[in-house]
Design an enzyme around this catalytic site. Structure first.
Site, PDB file in Angstrom:
ATOM      1  N   ASP A  60      -1.061  -4.685  -3.458  1.00  9.76           N
ATOM      2  CA  ASP A  60      -0.472  -3.577  -2.699  1.00  9.76           C
ATOM      3  C   ASP A  60       0.970  -3.250  -3.095  1.00  9.76           C
ATOM      4  O   ASP A  60       1.641  -2.478  -2.396  1.00  9.76           O
ATOM      5  CB  ASP A  60      -0.493  -3.923  -1.199  1.00  9.76           C
ATOM      6  CG  ASP A  60      -1.877  -3.744  -0.595  1.00  9.76           C
ATOM      7  OD1 ASP A  60      -2.423  -2.633  -0.702  1.00  9.76           O
ATOM      8  OD2 ASP A  60      -2.402  -4.710  -0.026  1.00  9.76           O
ATOM      9  N   ASP A  66       6.985  -0.527   2.411  1.00  9.03           N
ATOM     10  CA  ASP A  66       6.779  -1.551   3.434  1.00  9.03           C
ATOM     11  C   ASP A  66       7.709  -2.749   3.286  1.00  9.03           C
ATOM     12  O   ASP A  66       7.829  -3.561   4.197  1.00  9.03           O
ATOM     13  CB  ASP A  66       5.312  -2.019   3.404  1.00  9.03           C
ATOM     14  CG  ASP A  66       4.384  -0.888   3.803  1.00  9.03           C
ATOM     15  OD1 ASP A  66       4.733  -0.171   4.760  1.00  9.03           O
ATOM     16  OD2 ASP A  66       3.346  -0.710   3.157  1.00  9.03           O
ATOM     17  N   ARG A  85       1.316  -9.773   1.254  1.00 12.30           N
ATOM     18  CA  ARG A  85       2.320  -8.823   0.777  1.00 12.30           C
ATOM     19  C   ARG A  85       3.739  -9.407   0.751  1.00 12.30           C
ATOM     20  O   ARG A  85       4.661  -8.778   0.263  1.00 12.30           O
ATOM     21  CB  ARG A  85       2.268  -7.547   1.636  1.00 12.30           C
ATOM     22  CG  ARG A  85       0.903  -6.858   1.572  1.00 12.30           C
ATOM     23  CD  ARG A  85       0.987  -5.394   1.907  1.00 12.30           C
ATOM     24  NE  ARG A  85       1.948  -4.725   1.029  1.00 12.30           N
ATOM     25  CZ  ARG A  85       2.382  -3.487   1.196  1.00 12.30           C
ATOM     26  NH1 ARG A  85       1.939  -2.776   2.200  1.00 12.30           N
ATOM     27  NH2 ARG A  85       3.260  -2.952   0.370  1.00 12.30           N
ATOM     28  N   HIS A 160       0.169   2.133  10.410  1.00 16.50           N
ATOM     29  CA  HIS A 160       1.630   2.093  10.602  1.00 16.50           C
ATOM     30  C   HIS A 160       2.102   3.286  11.433  1.00 16.50           C
ATOM     31  O   HIS A 160       1.418   4.306  11.508  1.00 16.50           O
ATOM     32  CB  HIS A 160       2.336   2.203   9.235  1.00 16.50           C
ATOM     33  CG  HIS A 160       2.272   0.978   8.388  1.00 16.50           C
ATOM     34  ND1 HIS A 160       1.867   1.008   7.073  1.00 16.50           N
ATOM     35  CD2 HIS A 160       2.601  -0.318   8.657  1.00 16.50           C
ATOM     36  CE1 HIS A 160       1.940  -0.218   6.559  1.00 16.50           C
ATOM     37  NE2 HIS A 160       2.375  -1.036   7.491  1.00 16.50           N
ATOM     38  N   CYS A 247       4.797   5.860   1.480  1.00 14.28           N
ATOM     39  CA  CYS A 247       4.751   4.432   1.145  1.00 14.28           C
ATOM     40  C   CYS A 247       4.999   4.134  -0.325  1.00 14.28           C
ATOM     41  O   CYS A 247       5.283   2.998  -0.673  1.00 14.28           O
ATOM     42  CB  CYS A 247       3.438   3.822   1.598  1.00 14.28           C
ATOM     43  SG  CYS A 247       2.019   4.667   0.971  1.00 14.28           S
TER      44      CYS A 247
HETATM   45  C1  CIR Z   1      -1.683  -2.243   3.211  1.00 12.37           C
HETATM   46  O1  CIR Z   1      -2.640  -2.365   3.961  1.00 12.37           O
HETATM   47  O2  CIR Z   1      -0.644  -2.857   3.397  1.00 12.37           O
HETATM   48  C2  CIR Z   1      -1.832  -1.310   2.034  1.00 12.37           C
HETATM   49  N1  CIR Z   1      -3.163  -1.323   1.571  1.00 12.37           N
HETATM   50  C3  CIR Z   1      -1.428   0.104   2.398  1.00 12.37           C
HETATM   51  C4  CIR Z   1       0.026   0.202   2.773  1.00 12.37           C
HETATM   52  C5  CIR Z   1       0.457   1.601   3.018  1.00 12.37           C
HETATM   53  N2  CIR Z   1       1.809   1.618   3.437  1.00 12.37           N
HETATM   54  C6  CIR Z   1       2.359   2.578   4.152  1.00 12.37           C
HETATM   55  O3  CIR Z   1       1.704   3.512   4.547  1.00 12.37           O
HETATM   56  N3  CIR Z   1       3.637   2.449   4.466  1.00 12.37           N
END
Ligand code: CIR
Length: 255
Positions: A60, A66, A85, A160, A247
């Site tokens: 990710d 994030d 992560r 989120h 993101c």
């Molecule tokens: C996750 O689940 O952490 C990633 N697959 C997607 C993160 C997306 N982040 C965001 O929208 N800020």
């Protein structure tokens, strides 16, 4: 000048975390191509791109938002609610340090940058599966000395806070009213997404222009009808990994 920190799509993207979308095959090459086009949109809007190398063991890691919250005064390095992560923070911290002093969210608190929406001196924080009460408290402790007020927002049905609400102008937000309480944003000009496009609330404001997924034409029309300047980008392959436009970058002003 505006800097956008991005990170090349991981070849392992198909092994991403998923919370509210069903797993489906992901073509990392297609995702990489879409990501490069996204970066070009940011360049067109005046951002310098600082692209970090791909991380083969961090599926990710393209979703850099994030991992840090960058304010004018300080950058907060997060501790993701998804343990897979957490290693992502190392390279992003190095990239941010030349531009901001940093603070960290300590264990056991968790906070994902996707849950943090900064509207001037008010910071809205989603209480999600990734951000817990301790994370909100730690963020509050770090930012209060700079005059920010932190307001928790409860969420339902999405990953989120910024899946549910994002900034689209100086005083305006785009919101999915079923996922985040519009009352929390009563002081702001609100545009609601088209109900048939539930994932349409994630938009990225860069300068005076909104970068927006091409997958949501009905909500796009609502934005344009309200005089919002929009450029579209196809992020459909990244959306299969539950990502969207905010993101994929950390955009902030640098001297
Ligand atoms: C996750 O689940 O952490 C990633 N697959 C997607 C993160 C997306 N982040 C965001 O929208 N800020």
């Amino acid at each position: 000048m505006k800097l956008a920190i991005t990170r090349e799509v991981s070849p392992a993207l198909a092994r991403c975390e998923l919370t509210h979308v069903a797993r489906q095959p992901i073509d990392p090459e297609r995702a990489r191509d879409q990501h490069h086009r996204y970066e070009r949109r940011l360049t067109d809007l005046g951002c310098a791109i600082l692209r970090l190398p791909a991380e083969p063991d961090m599926p990710d890691s393209v979703f850099v938002e994030d991992v840090a919250v960058v304010l004018d005064e300080i950058a907060i390095l997060t501790r993701s609610g998804a343990p897979s992560r957490r290693p992502e923070v190392v390279a992003v911290a190095e990239a941010v340090r030349p531009y901001r002093p940093t603070a960290t969210i300590p264990s056991p608190a968790t906070l994902d940058g996707g849950d943090v929406l900064v509207l001037e001196k008010t910071i809205f924080v989603g209480r999600s599966s990734r951000t817990d009460a301790r994370g909100v408290d730690e963020l509050c402790r770090i930012v209060s000395p700079f005059g920010y007020e932190v307001r928790p927002v409860s969420l339902s049905g999405c990953l989120h806070l910024k899946s549910a609400v994002t900034r689209i102008s100086d005083d305006g937000v785009l919101i999915h009213p079923g996922w985040a309480d519009p009352g929390a944003f009563a002081a702001h000009d609100r545009i609601e997404i088209e109900p048939s496009e539930p994932f349409a609330a994630n938009a990225l404001l860069v300068g005076g222009t909104v970068v927006y997924p091409s997958a949501f034409p009905r909500t796009l029309r609502r934005l344009e009808a309200r005089g919002i300047r929009v450029v579209t980008v196809d992020v459909s392959e990244l959306a299969k990994a539950e990502g969207a436009v905010t993101c994929c970058s950390l955009c902030f002003d640098v001297a």
